[in-house]
Design an enzyme around this catalytic site. Structure first.
Site, PDB file in Angstrom:
ATOM      1  N   SER A  39       0.793  -1.230   0.000  1.00  0.00           N
ATOM      2  CA  SER A  39       0.000   0.000   0.000  1.00  0.00           C
ATOM      3  C   SER A  39       0.825   1.280   0.000  1.00  0.00           C
ATOM      4  O   SER A  39       0.293   2.352  -0.299  1.00  0.00           O
ATOM      5  CB  SER A  39      -0.944   0.018   1.210  1.00  0.00           C
ATOM      6  N   LYS A  57       0.608   4.661   6.779  1.00  0.00           N
ATOM      7  CA  LYS A  57       0.042   5.463   5.690  1.00  0.00           C
ATOM      8  C   LYS A  57       0.623   6.870   5.779  1.00  0.00           C
ATOM      9  O   LYS A  57       1.376   7.201   6.690  1.00  0.00           O
ATOM     10  CB  LYS A  57      -1.492   5.547   5.780  1.00  0.00           C
TER      11      LYS A  57
END
Length: 260
Positions: free
Chosen positions: A63, A141
């Site tokens: 990701s 993230k």
């Protein structure tokens, strides 16, 4: 006749028996007796270091490609996450952070702990000193927007808008297709980039992966209690460097994506 004391006949530099009679020689300590103490000190230092200063985390997914490398069946990056910065300030847009996933982000999370109570106990102890990963859904993230800001996508160039202004994201290499007039946020075939607008609750963060077409981030959790955002209280620390493998050594960039 007066008797006078006789002088010592000990060789120069040598001590007479009288000078050593009251001294007790110290035996050297056994290495094996000191070893448990050294191990205990090392474990305590490791616990303090990883609890309050810095800890290493493994990147398990794609990701954050290409900033951070991770994929199924390969060796992912190991990153150093420092825990000091956010004791004196708040995460800023552009920061790469590790955080504990809110409940709605935990779908698919599987505990790594053994069902054997003895083994599980050893794993918990190992986790305290950094030998075993923590048994929690820790995610990595990038911060895109903070509390009170409104975030959405896209403008006519396919860029994310924060409070109506486009942000600069040089780290995004892979994203959903976006072609104005053909596949954008207003065409029947809408671009996968499109979302929002969403206003981030105060005290929360809007988080997105750099690999935009393969990241289950804030966009996928808009229906939860935090409107897809992550509480600042869930933040563990800021990712600052890739420490393994050696071929990937380097600092992790945290650019000012929103400008001044």
């Amino acid at each position: 006749m007066v008797n006078t004391p006789q002088e010592s006949t000990a060789p120069d530099g040598a001590e007479s028996p009288e000078s050593t009679s009251g001294r007790v020689e110290k035996k050297p300590r056994s290495f094996w007796r000191e070893l448990p103490v050294l191990i205990l000190v090392a474990l305590v230092m490791s616990f303090l270091l990883q609890t309050f200063i810095v800890r290493v985390y493994l990147i398990p997914s794609e990701s954050m490609e290409p900033t951070l490398h991770g994929c199924n069946g390969c060796t992912g990056d190991r990153i150093a996450v420092e825990k000091i910065s956010y004791r004196f300030g708040e995460p800023q847009p552009g920061d790469v952070i590790v955080f504990l996933g809110p409940d709605s982000w935990n779908q698919g999370f599987v505990s790594t702990r053994s069902s054997n109570p003895v083994v599980r106990g050893l794993q918990e102890v190992g986790s305290l000193v950094g030998l075993v990963p923590p048994d929690e859904n820790d995610l990595v993230k990038r911060v895109i927007a903070t509390g009170g800001q409104t975030v959405e996508c896209c403008d006519d160039q396919g860029r994310i808008l924060v409070d109506g202004k486009p942000i600069d994201e040089p780290y995004v290499v892979t994203d959903f297709p976006f072609t104005p007039g053909t596949q954008d946020c207003h065409t029947p075939l809408k671009s996968g980039r499109c979302f929002g607008p969403v206003t981030v609750p105060e005290g929360n963060l809007w988080m997105m992966g750099d690999n935009r077409s393969n990241s289950a981030d804030s966009r996928y959790h808009v229906g939860d209690e935090y409107n897809g955002s992550v509480p600042v209280d869930n933040v563990i620390g800021k990712a600052v460097a890739i420490v393994l493998p050696p071929s990937r050594w380097g600092l992790i960039d945290s650019p000012d994506i929103q400008g001044k």
